[in-house]
Design a protein around this motif. Structure first.
Motif: not given
Length: 82
Positions: A40-48
């Protein structure tokens, strides 16, 4: 059969006491909450990042709810539109 994940509510404002409102939630429910708030906050996540979100989901409800509230408030638009 696996029990469906129940929706958890995120405390909307600054917290002065631990948010105990969603007692007896599972780690999977806490993880789902964190992923929802981050999306919802638009945070893109990586594997870590995902590894850390999964780890944080194992913490107690007040800790996870406080972190979720911080993320939600940081990602929310301000009254000034920024």
């Amino acid at each position: 059969m696996t029990e469906p994940i129940r929706e958890m509510s995120v405390p909307p404002g600054p917290l002065d006491t631990p948010p105990w409102g969603n007692a007896h939630r599972t780690a999977n429910e806490r993880r789902a909450l964190l992923y929802r708030v981050l999306a919802d906050a638009g945070v893109e996540l990586g594997a870590y990042d995902r590894l850390m979100v999964d780890w944080l989901g194992d913490w107690d409800n007040p800790t996870v709810l406080t972190v979720a509230s911080l993320i939600a408030r940081a990602g929310a638009p301000t009254e000034q539109g920024s």
